[in-house]
Design a protein around this motif. Structure first.
Motif, PDB file in Angstrom:
ATOM      1  N   GLY A 412       2.150  -5.539 -10.816  1.00  0.00           N
ATOM      2  CA  GLY A 412       0.698  -5.560 -10.862  1.00  0.00           C
ATOM      3  C   GLY A 412       0.037  -6.429  -9.822  1.00  0.00           C
ATOM      4  N   ARG A 413       0.802  -6.919  -8.846  1.00  0.00           N
ATOM      5  CA  ARG A 413       0.226  -7.811  -7.825  1.00  0.00           C
ATOM      6  C   ARG A 413      -0.005  -7.044  -6.520  1.00  0.00           C
ATOM      7  NH1 ARG A 413       3.266 -13.515  -7.383  1.00  0.00           N
ATOM      8  NH2 ARG A 413       1.409 -13.905  -6.090  1.00  0.00           N
ATOM      9  N   ALA A 414      -1.018  -7.465  -5.805  1.00  0.00           N
ATOM     10  CA  ALA A 414      -1.318  -6.928  -4.483  1.00  0.00           C
ATOM     11  C   ALA A 414      -1.233  -8.080  -3.492  1.00  0.00           C
ATOM     12  CB  ALA A 414      -2.695  -6.287  -4.448  1.00  0.00           C
ATOM     13  N   ILE A 454      -2.867  -3.992   2.187  1.00  0.00           N
ATOM     14  CA  ILE A 454      -2.460  -4.554   0.905  1.00  0.00           C
ATOM     15  C   ILE A 454      -1.055  -4.039   0.588  1.00  0.00           C
ATOM     16  CG2 ILE A 454      -2.878  -4.623  -1.577  1.00  0.00           C
ATOM     17  CD1 ILE A 454      -4.851  -6.276  -0.019  1.00  0.00           C
ATOM     18  N   ALA A 455      -0.130  -4.944   0.280  1.00  0.00           N
ATOM     19  CA  ALA A 455       1.227  -4.566  -0.109  1.00  0.00           C
ATOM     20  C   ALA A 455       1.332  -4.590  -1.630  1.00  0.00           C
ATOM     21  CB  ALA A 455       2.252  -5.507   0.514  1.00  0.00           C
ATOM     22  N   SER A 456       1.774  -3.502  -2.205  1.00  0.00           N
ATOM     23  CA  SER A 456       1.846  -3.375  -3.656  1.00  0.00           C
ATOM     24  C   SER A 456       3.166  -3.921  -4.192  1.00  0.00           C
ATOM     25  CB  SER A 456       1.691  -1.912  -4.057  1.00  0.00           C
ATOM     26  OG  SER A 456       1.959  -1.739  -5.434  1.00  0.00           O
ATOM     27  N   GLY A 457       3.088  -4.863  -5.127  1.00  0.00           N
ATOM     28  CA  GLY A 457       4.290  -5.363  -5.777  1.00  0.00           C
ATOM     29  C   GLY A 457       4.959  -4.298  -6.619  1.00  0.00           C
ATOM     30  N   ASP A 458       4.171  -3.409  -7.231  1.00  0.00           N
ATOM     31  CA  ASP A 458       4.750  -2.329  -8.032  1.00  0.00           C
ATOM     32  C   ASP A 458       5.585  -1.389  -7.164  1.00  0.00           C
ATOM     33  OD1 ASP A 458       3.635  -3.202 -10.418  1.00  0.00           O
ATOM     34  OD2 ASP A 458       1.754  -2.134 -10.054  1.00  0.00           O
ATOM     35  N   ALA A 459       5.157  -1.165  -5.913  1.00  0.00           N
ATOM     36  CA  ALA A 459       5.918  -0.304  -5.010  1.00  0.00           C
ATOM     37  C   ALA A 459       7.269  -0.924  -4.677  1.00  0.00           C
ATOM     38  CB  ALA A 459       5.116  -0.048  -3.737  1.00  0.00           C
TER      39      ALA A 459
END
Length: 500
Positions: A412-414, A454-459
């Motif tokens: 859920g972090r960006a 923005i880098a997605s932690g979920d990815a």
């Protein structure tokens, strides 16, 4: 007494009366821990020689022979009196002879044959089986009660049945006197100081007393975990909060889980020694294996949990892991379960193995797959052998623990990458990547990703693992812990059956 120290000063008193060192030597005998028996002599010849040099002048041959017969009989060596002592000879040859426990008994027999009024014994029961150790203590008890002798013996971790033979005890911790007095008054004394004793929870009296007065192991291990927590916090101090710190956070989570797998090895010798003491006690039917196991768990689990929590909380804040009390508590619970699983696994190996060396082999055979089979090392979908090997992830609690920590840290972090994520975000060392062709474009692209990046932690999570709910991770880790508890008890039960 064999004390050679020019700096030692003071006065010698017996029964409140001052005596000289020569008077003490004439009325006492010292039995060292290690013997100096002659391999080519028989057991009887060894005791006869000791009697000849230690019995008072004027003792007749018949009196000396009767004394030798009595000591050999009481020490359980009557049938072995004509057996050679045995042992290494000059030149490297080994002469067969008495067993280790029989040599110990003979060594003590040589020391006490003169019937001295004051006897000092250095660990008289060390290296003996439970039956031989009890036999020696009963003989020494008889010397005290029937002959009026005073015996002072150093005994490490005495069994309950041996403890019951002691009239008075002196407990030392780090060279400091903690208690001295009648054995039966020890428990009331510590109770009056605020240390209650419950035999159903804390086991036998000597075990409880030694746990109280020997804080070095407990405090030492807590200091080690605290020191390593501080050191790990300094190594990964204040991790970047943007995209360049993503790989570092995955690495920190992996090393943390590996730490909980490796640190329990420092307790392997304690586990092996404790198993030996249990085997001796259960041979005498002093208690049921379940009582022993329940008492041990009630003492060890809170302490082991405190070690894991101390390490986690210290490095978590220093490293700048994800902010928020809720996330920190959830991560601490995962670390707590990881620490308990690691400690219980090593204890289980110590119980199941026939020797400490084999216990290390079993523990390593369990630890290495746990460290190898995690998606940090290789995402499961990239395994070339597919289900030929990827099924091993299900036997790795460390893999589930790392996955849970990763989801808590990245889920859920960006992460801001407007200033460029850099090659560190991919776990690459920039200086090792050639500055040519497409690789140059990669380096330039990662360094200039634009203000809206923005880098997605979920990815990142989806790329490395199949996400699991937090509750499922807790359930799985608890299942592994309960399984290890059951395997350990099964090993303890097997020991008790063999001894019976």
């Amino acid at each position: 007494m064999r004390l050679h120290n020019e700096n030692c000063t003071g006065q010698l008193h017996i029964n409140g009366c001052p005596i000289t060192q020569q008077q003490l030597a004439n009325s006492s005998v010292y039995v060292p821990q290690f013997d100096s028996l002659v391999p080519v002599m028989t057991a009887r010849e060894s005791v006869e020689f000791a009697a000849a040099v230690r019995l008072p002048r004027g003792t007749t041959r018949d009196e000396a022979a009767a004394r030798v017969d009595l000591v050999l009989q009481l020490m359980g060596l009557a049938e072995q009196q004509h057996m050679l002592v045995g042992g290494p000879l000059p030149g490297g040859l080994v002469l067969p002879g008495m067993s280790g426990s029989e040599r110990k008994q003979l060594h003590i027999a040589c020391g006490v044959v003169a019937g001295a009024s004051l006897v000092f014994l250095d660990e008289p029961t060390t290296g003996l089986d439970s039956c031989s150790a009890l036999s020696i203590m009963l003989f020494l008890k008889g010397m005290a009660t029937q002959q009026g002798a005073t015996l002072l013996a150093s005994v490490h971790q005495p069994r309950a049945v041996i403890w019951s033979q002691l009239d008075q005890v002196t407990l030392l911790a780090s060279g400091r006197l903690m208690y001295t007095g009648p054995t039966e008054e020890l428990v009331p004394w510590f109770n009056s100081l605020g240390y209650p004793y419950n035999p159903e929870v804390q086991g036998t009296t000597p075990d409880w007393a030694l746990d109280l007065v020997n804080p070095l192991d407990v405090g030492g291990r807590m200091l080690v975990f605290t020191y390593l927590g501080l050191l790990w916090g300094l190594v990964c101090f204040d991790l970047p909060g943007d995209a360049s710190g993503i790989y570092a956070r995955t690495m920190v989570a992996y090393v943390t889980v590996a730490f909980y797998l490796l640190m329990p090895y420092v307790s392997m010798s304690l586990f092996s020694a404790d198993k030996g003491l249990f085997a001796e006690d259960v041979a005498g039917r002093l208690y049921h294996p379940l009582q022993y196991y329940a008492a041990k768990l009630s003492l060890s689990l809170p302490f082991n949990g405190a070690l894991a929590i101390a390490f986690q909380l210290i490095f978590y804040g220093m490293a700048g892991m994800r902010h928020g009390a809720g996330v920190m508590v959830q991560s601490t619970v995962i670390s707590l379960l990881s620490g308990l699983i690691g400690m219980q696994a090593v204890y289980c190996c110590a119980v199941l193995a026939s020797s400490q060396d084999l216990a290390f082999v079993l523990a390593i055979a369990w630890t290495c797959p746990n460290m190898f089979v995690t998606s940090f090392m290789q995402p499961f979908q990239n395994y070339r052998l597919g289900w030929g090997i990827s099924w091993m992830r299900y036997i790795s609690p460390a893999g589930f623990a790392w996955q849970a920590l990763m989801q808590l840290e990245l889920g859920g972090r960006a992460f801001d990458c407007s200033k460029g994520a850099g090659l560190r975000a991919l776990g690459l060392v920039e200086d090792l990547v050639p500055d040519t062709g497409s690789l140059r474009l990669l380096k330039q692209g990662l360094s200039r990703l634009g203000p809206t990046c923005i880098a997605s932690g979920d990815a990142v999570i989806a790329m490395n693992m199949t996400p699991l709910p937090y509750a499922a991770s807790i359930f799985i880790l608890l299942g592994y812990f309960v399984l290890l508890l059951g395997l350990t008890y099964w090993g303890i039960w097997r020991i008790s059956k063999r001894k019976h």
